[in-house]
Design an enzyme around this catalytic site. Structure first.
Site, short mmCIF file in Angstrom:
data_model
loop_
_atom_site.label_atom_id
_atom_site.label_comp_id
_atom_site.label_asym_id
_atom_site.label_seq_id
_atom_site.Cartn_x
_atom_site.Cartn_y
_atom_site.Cartn_z
N ASP A 110 -2.17 -1.21 4.15
CA ASP A 110 -1.06 -1.90 4.79
C ASP A 110 0.05 -0.90 5.13
O ASP A 110 0.59 -0.89 6.24
CB ASP A 110 -0.54 -2.98 3.84
CG ASP A 110 0.42 -3.96 4.50
OD1 ASP A 110 0.69 -3.81 5.70
OD2 ASP A 110 0.90 -4.86 3.80
N LYS A 150 -5.29 6.46 -5.46
CA LYS A 150 -4.44 7.08 -6.47
C LYS A 150 -5.25 7.23 -7.75
O LYS A 150 -4.94 6.69 -8.81
CB LYS A 150 -3.17 6.26 -6.71
CG LYS A 150 -2.13 6.41 -5.63
CD LYS A 150 -1.52 7.81 -5.60
CE LYS A 150 -0.58 8.03 -6.76
NZ LYS A 150 0.05 9.39 -6.68
N ASP A 201 0.03 9.11 -1.60
CA ASP A 201 1.33 9.69 -1.29
C ASP A 201 1.19 10.93 -0.43
O ASP A 201 1.96 11.16 0.50
CB ASP A 201 2.13 9.97 -2.56
CG ASP A 201 1.32 10.68 -3.64
OD1 ASP A 201 0.09 10.81 -3.50
OD2 ASP A 201 1.94 11.10 -4.64
N TYR A 260 -2.91 -7.87 -3.39
CA TYR A 260 -2.45 -9.05 -2.68
C TYR A 260 -3.17 -10.33 -3.12
O TYR A 260 -2.69 -11.43 -2.88
CB TYR A 260 -2.62 -8.88 -1.17
CG TYR A 260 -1.73 -7.83 -0.55
CD1 TYR A 260 -0.65 -7.31 -1.25
CD2 TYR A 260 -1.96 -7.37 0.73
CE1 TYR A 260 0.17 -6.35 -0.68
CE2 TYR A 260 -1.15 -6.40 1.31
CZ TYR A 260 -0.08 -5.89 0.59
OH TYR A 260 0.73 -4.94 1.16
N ASP A 297 0.75 1.17 9.13
CA ASP A 297 2.02 1.04 9.86
C ASP A 297 2.64 2.41 10.10
O ASP A 297 3.25 2.65 11.15
CB ASP A 297 2.99 0.15 9.08
CG ASP A 297 2.79 -1.33 9.39
OD1 ASP A 297 1.76 -1.66 10.02
OD2 ASP A 297 3.63 -2.14 8.99
#
Length: 378
Positions: free
Chosen positions: A254, A198, A230, A147, A258
């Protein structure tokens, strides 16, 4: 964290857009209750951020508000954004206000709890036996990663096709400080940290795993495990109670926070905290906000759920004021009113619901019934 050294606490309030002003107005009633109950003088300053600041000043946040934030002990933030401002250039949209605060105050550790309340087991998309007793904390690194990485942008290739690019970058120090926060908090919970990355396909992921492993040596009493992002997403919907504290980077945090929040039945119930390293005062700089967003479709109707914002103040009691007993009392009051069947529209599932203000009325009544004077720490 350290105790309150004085009986005054400077709180900058940024209601923002959409339902932000409604839920923050109710949260301030709870702030007032604890101020009177604990003998703390909350010195409150209210300012504009997000779309409200754009409308008034043509910028998502002014330099004056950033200076106010730097001079405050903590920030109580509502929500920003809405369709009115969606067509603005990305660099001038309402969300830039919160990103600017994170960078300016170096709020690198974003704490996102996901708790399933007994009275709302049926509200989750998962079977009750999978989420009963769920209590996860995600520590998301919040001031680096994709970001904020450079270079980023869009270009047109020689063949006329468009191309976009973002850079994911992390330093060892940026990773380490987020991991230290996760391990320290885990010591107050179940002493388990799952570091998510990852590492199999990303250089930043490989560094993240190596640094997390190194940091863990300072916390021999905390169990460390690693998981690919994942797989973590799958495990959150398959067996969520296996997790205690999850620490991960900005992008994965992020997304995964959620996903974890959705397990609880409503985003309207969930708080967050964004913390810096301790300052010269011994306290971190801090920003507290609900995670549900501005919900412009219900703004102004008085039906928003104030609990996420109110529990964000509870995190302020815990992390900025070092008053865990007061924070526990607030959380017990929330559990009590939910157990009594009091619901705002988002969690009513067709049953009778109450307004934003009435939900707060019920919570304050529960707090009054349970309050015992607790002087501010010295």
């Amino acid at each position: 964290m350290v105790a309150v050294s004085e009986r005054t606490f400077r709180l900058l309030v940024l209601p923002g857009d959409g339902i932000g002003p409604e839920i923050i107005a109710q949260t301030l009633r709870v702030v007032e209750h604890f101020g009177a109950d604990l003998g703390i003088d909350f010195q409150i300053t209210q300012s504009l951020v997000g779309g409200a600041s754009i409308d008034a000043h043509d910028t998502p946040i002014t330099e004056a508000v950033v200076e106010q934030a730097l001079a405050s002990d903590a920030i109580l933030f509502g929500a920003v954004g809405g369709p009115r401002w969606d067509q603005r250039p990305r660099a001038t949209r309402p969300e830039v206000g919160i990103l600017r605060l994170r960078q300016s105050l170096d709020l690198f550790a974003n704490l996102r709890p996901a708790v399933c309340y007994p009275g709302l087991l049926d509200a989750s998309a998962l079977r009750p036996e999978l989420i009963e007793g769920l209590d996860i904390l995600i520590v998301r690194e919040a001031t680096a990663g994709v970001y904020f990485g450079l270079p980023r942008g869009q270009a047109v290739d020689a063949d006329g096709g468009r191309r976009a690019y973002d850079s994911q970058t992390y330093t060892e120090a940026e990773i380490a400080r987020a991991c230290h926060v996760a391990f320290q908090i885990a010591r107050t919970r179940q002493s388990r940290v799952c570091s998510v990355d990852k590492a199999n396909v990303m250089e930043t992921g490989a560094l993240w795993r190596a640094v997390a492993t190194g940091v863990s040596a300072a916390y021999p009493d905390v169990e460390l495990s690693h998981m690919y992002a994942d797989n973590c997403a799958m495990q959150l919907v398959r067996q969520p109670r296996q997790f205690d504290v999850i620490v991960t980077d900005n992008l994965f945090g992020d997304i995964l926070s959620d996903a974890a929040a959705a397990l609880t039945g409503s985003l309207g119930l969930l708080p967050s905290a964004s913390l810096s390293a301790p300052t010269a005062s011994g306290r971190p700089r801090a920003l507290y906000e609900p995670i549900h967003g501005s919900a412009p479709d219900i703004a102004g109707q008085g039906v928003a759920n104030p609990i996420g914002a109110i529990l964000s103040f509870g995190l302020c009691l815990r992390h900025s004021l070092d008053l865990p007993e007061a924070a526990d009392r607030l959380e017990r009051a929330v559990r009590a009113i939910l157990a009594d069947g009091i619901r705002t529209r988002d969690i009513a599932a067709g049953a009778p619901s109450v307004s934003c203000a009435a939900m707060t009325d019920a919570l304050l009544a529960a707090l009054q019934a349970s309050s015992s004077p607790e002087p501010a720490s010295a």
